[in-house]
Design a protein around this motif. Structure first.
Motif, PDB file in Angstrom:
ATOM      1  N   ASN A 120       0.832  -1.198   0.000  1.00 47.24           N
ATOM      2  CA  ASN A 120       0.000   0.000   0.000  1.00 47.24           C
ATOM      3  C   ASN A 120       0.874   1.259   0.000  1.00 47.24           C
ATOM      4  OD1 ASN A 120      -1.780   2.100   0.543  1.00 47.24           O
ATOM      5  ND2 ASN A 120      -2.957   0.940   2.057  1.00 47.24           N
ATOM      6  N   ASP A 123      -0.985   4.504   2.415  1.00 47.12           N
ATOM      7  CA  ASP A 123      -1.091   4.473   3.862  1.00 47.12           C
ATOM      8  C   ASP A 123      -0.369   5.692   4.424  1.00 47.12           C
ATOM      9  OD1 ASP A 123       0.376   3.635   6.571  1.00 47.12           O
ATOM     10  OD2 ASP A 123      -1.497   2.503   6.415  1.00 47.12           O
ATOM     11  N   PHE A 225      -6.795   1.190   6.080  1.00 41.59           N
ATOM     12  CA  PHE A 225      -5.459   1.681   6.375  1.00 41.59           C
ATOM     13  C   PHE A 225      -5.603   3.030   7.065  1.00 41.59           C
ATOM     14  CE2 PHE A 225      -6.621   2.957   2.079  1.00 41.59           C
ATOM     15  CZ  PHE A 225      -6.401   4.328   2.093  1.00 41.59           C
ATOM     16  N   THR A 226      -4.521   3.526   7.620  1.00 44.91           N
ATOM     17  CA  THR A 226      -4.549   4.817   8.301  1.00 44.91           C
ATOM     18  C   THR A 226      -4.695   5.927   7.264  1.00 44.91           C
ATOM     19  OG1 THR A 226      -3.108   3.936  10.029  1.00 44.91           O
ATOM     20  CG2 THR A 226      -3.348   6.330   9.908  1.00 44.91           C
ATOM     21  N   ASP A 227      -5.745   6.722   7.387  1.00 46.36           N
ATOM     22  CA  ASP A 227      -6.092   7.726   6.383  1.00 46.36           C
ATOM     23  C   ASP A 227      -5.291   9.020   6.568  1.00 46.36           C
ATOM     24  OD1 ASP A 227      -7.412   8.633   4.166  1.00 46.36           O
ATOM     25  OD2 ASP A 227      -9.407   8.703   5.089  1.00 46.36           O
TER      26      ASP A 227
END
Length: 305
Positions: A120, A123, A225-227
């Protein structure tokens, strides 16, 4: 008595004339082209390497004879090497440039993150890492320039729209930012919109702004995922910024992004935008040269605080 073949003689005469014409053309081209080839480009280049987060990154600095501004080029998504054509264009317009191979790509060390390798790249951790690379690059360019009065900025497209604000927050040497087709919404919201348009170049012929916005704000997320929300950082910055948008963009919801930009402007932020209704996501290097000319002119005349 020897018979003379008139057609053969005529053909030889014609061939001699054609040869003479071709020879004269070659000589003319040599005389006219050689001076053009001898004209210096107006800038010098220097290949460099620098360390960021323990990894060696490789790049090139372009230094014009007469510098009006300086920038670090920030990558979009993908396995991108240093952007030499972009850098050359800017250098020819009096803008010093540092462009480098993205980490894990080309001559740069580190590990590349992206869907091509099953990881990703949007992220928050990766966007933050790429912004740290960019911040170090700003320090390198600043140290290289002899004139410390030259303003250093950031320029990039697409995914760079998230990375550039993060970099500007980290490094106070950044005095301006120019962004082509960068979203002013969260990463997850942008992905919802992109999945909905599904690469359909005729999307806006059959969909309304209301329809697209509804899906952008309410569609279920395909990935967890962490936005990252660029407005969080943009609300804290005090440097000027210019965004270039294409009205037919199917990767970034332009109208929604412009609304957020106008909200920030209303709060006193020095942010501007230019909208080109007929263009899509590629606003930097489309057939229309106006977006790039707008950005170059803006960067050369922007007045940092």
């Amino acid at each position: 008595m020897k018979t003379i073949n008139k057609p053969t003689v005529f053909k030889k005469i014609v061939n001699r004339k054609q040869f003479c014409k071709n020879l004269l053309l070659v000589l003319f081209l040599l005389v006219t082209v050689t001076p053009l080839m001898a004209i210096p480009p107006g800038f010098t280049t220097k290949n460099i390497k620098f360390i960021s987060e323990g990894d060696s990154l490789a790049g090139t600095i372009y230094k014009p004879d007469h510098i009006s501004a300086a920038v670090v080029l920030i990558h979009g998504s993908g396995q991108e090497k240093r952007m030499t054509k972009f850098a050359t264009l800017l250098a020819k317009n009096g803008i010093a440039v540092l462009t480098y191979d993205k980490r894990g790509v080309g001559e740069s060390g580190g590990i590349y993150a992206g869907p091509e390798v099953g990881t990703n790249n949007v992220d928050a951790a990766n966007l933050n890492l790429l912004s740290m690379d960019a911040s170090i690059a700003v320090d390198v360019l600043s140290k290289y320039l002899s004139n410390k009065q030259i303003s250093i900025g950031l320029i990039g497209a697409s995914q760079a729209g998230w990375i550039i604000p993060l970099t500007a927050e980290k490094n106070k040497k950044v005095k301006f930012m120019a962004i082509f087709s960068g979203a002013l919404i969260t990463v997850k919201e942008q992905l919802r919109f992109q999945f909905y348009t599904n690469g359909n170049s005729k999307f806006w012929d059959t969909h309304t702004e209301e329809d697209a916005r509804k899906h952008t704000m309410t569609d279920p997320d395909k990935y967890e995922f962490t936005d990252t929300d660029p407005q969080d950082v943009l609300s804290k910055l005090s440097i000027p910024g210019l965004w270039i948008f294409g009205g037919k963009d199917i990767q970034v919801p332009v109208n929604l992004s412009i609304e957020h930009l106008n909200t920030l402007k209303a709060k006193g932020k020095r942010y501007e935008y230019r909208l080109f209704p007929k263009l899509g996501h590629n606003t930097a290097f489309s057939d229309d040269e106006k977006p790039m000319k707008n950005v170059i002119e803006w960067m050369k005349n922007v007045k940092p605080k």
